[in-house]
Scaffold this active site. Sequence first.
Site, PDB file in Angstrom:
ATOM      1  N   CYS A  71     -39.034  59.726  62.447  1.00  0.00           N
ATOM      2  CA  CYS A  71     -37.594  60.163  62.916  1.00  0.00           C
ATOM      3  C   CYS A  71     -37.014  61.099  61.584  1.00  0.00           C
ATOM      4  CB  CYS A  71     -35.904  58.950  63.181  1.00  0.00           C
ATOM      5  SG  CYS A  71     -34.504  60.329  63.419  1.00  0.00           S
ATOM      6  N   HIS A 161     -43.604  66.176  71.109  1.00  0.00           N
ATOM      7  CA  HIS A 161     -42.536  65.916  71.163  1.00  0.00           C
ATOM      8  C   HIS A 161     -43.357  67.225  71.889  1.00  0.00           C
ATOM      9  CE1 HIS A 161     -38.740  65.435  68.689  1.00  0.00           C
ATOM     10  NE2 HIS A 161     -39.669  65.085  67.774  1.00  0.00           N
ATOM     11  N   GLU A 210     -33.635  63.522  73.188  1.00  0.00           N
ATOM     12  CA  GLU A 210     -34.739  62.625  72.310  1.00  0.00           C
ATOM     13  C   GLU A 210     -35.405  61.396  72.800  1.00  0.00           C
ATOM     14  OE1 GLU A 210     -34.721  61.808  68.217  1.00  0.00           O
ATOM     15  OE2 GLU A 210     -33.183  63.291  68.055  1.00  0.00           O
ATOM     16  N   CYS A 219     -32.774  66.971  65.357  1.00  0.00           N
ATOM     17  CA  CYS A 219     -33.777  66.297  65.213  1.00  0.00           C
ATOM     18  C   CYS A 219     -34.975  66.703  64.601  1.00  0.00           C
ATOM     19  CB  CYS A 219     -34.146  66.488  66.605  1.00  0.00           C
ATOM     20  SG  CYS A 219     -35.891  65.149  67.332  1.00  0.00           S
ATOM     21  N   GLY A 222     -38.358  66.777  65.966  1.00  0.00           N
ATOM     22  CA  GLY A 222     -38.532  68.338  66.187  1.00  0.00           C
ATOM     23  C   GLY A 222     -38.731  69.288  65.770  1.00  0.00           C
TER      24      GLY A 222
END
Length: 278
Positions: A71, A161, A210, A219, A222
Amino acid sequence: MNFFKVHGLGNDFILIDARELPSHDWAALAKKCCDRHTGIGADGILLVQNSSVADTRMRIFNSDGSEAEMCGNGIRCFARYVYERGIVSGKIFSVETLAGLMMPEIVERDGKFFGVRVDMGEPKLDCEDIPVTGSGRCVNRELEVLGKKLNFTSVLMGVPHTYVYVDEIDPRAVETLGAAIECAEAFPRRTNVNFVRVIDRNKIEMRTFERGCGPTLACGTGASGAAVANVLTGRGQGEIDVLLKLGSLHTEWAENNHVYMTGPAEFVFEGKMEGETK
């Protein structure tokens, strides 16, 4: 159990220093504590753990209890915590994640914390690595969901992604189309879904659905992958500013094939969970 509430541009987490804690059902704890009505409220929980291969270890569980490999916003918050509490020494250090070793760097200005720059590693572009059904690079492929035909591009940036380019970002479409794309048959391990509006060759606006969370305010992985998708689709440069709901992230797909992300990390409050947490 003590915790910190933290966020990176509104993507919020419950951070727990678990180095000395006994084993827990972290998935169940995430679902319980992340509930925004009956719990603390967050997109996920971050765990600080000891590592035998890096300076420290980060685990992340989404609000639905699923464990994520990585993350981007979370690791910035994690990095600030372990640095300011002396868990690591030096402004550059290694973090073990399920997506491999990450290298955050603490950025200061005028002697004060400014943000975190993270070497997010190398993107993976082949369908079998992301994974996406098919072969070769996943650029400008076609997908039909909810009766709509869409073009998409996917990359693996620690986590999968998928990017859908639009003229305008509709929050309703982020939620409805995002949920449908996340679980489409084309994505065997599901996918994060990013709706992107190109402003110019160096700047985009992005909103994310997400995997395991739903719509979030930001994000980091992302935004990192967006720099790659920008180049792959011929829409812009490999160094861009990604405009999110509460601010922006700066991301760069560098000549060494690594992606670098720079952005803020904020502490909100400290608290203690009462009652049964196992």
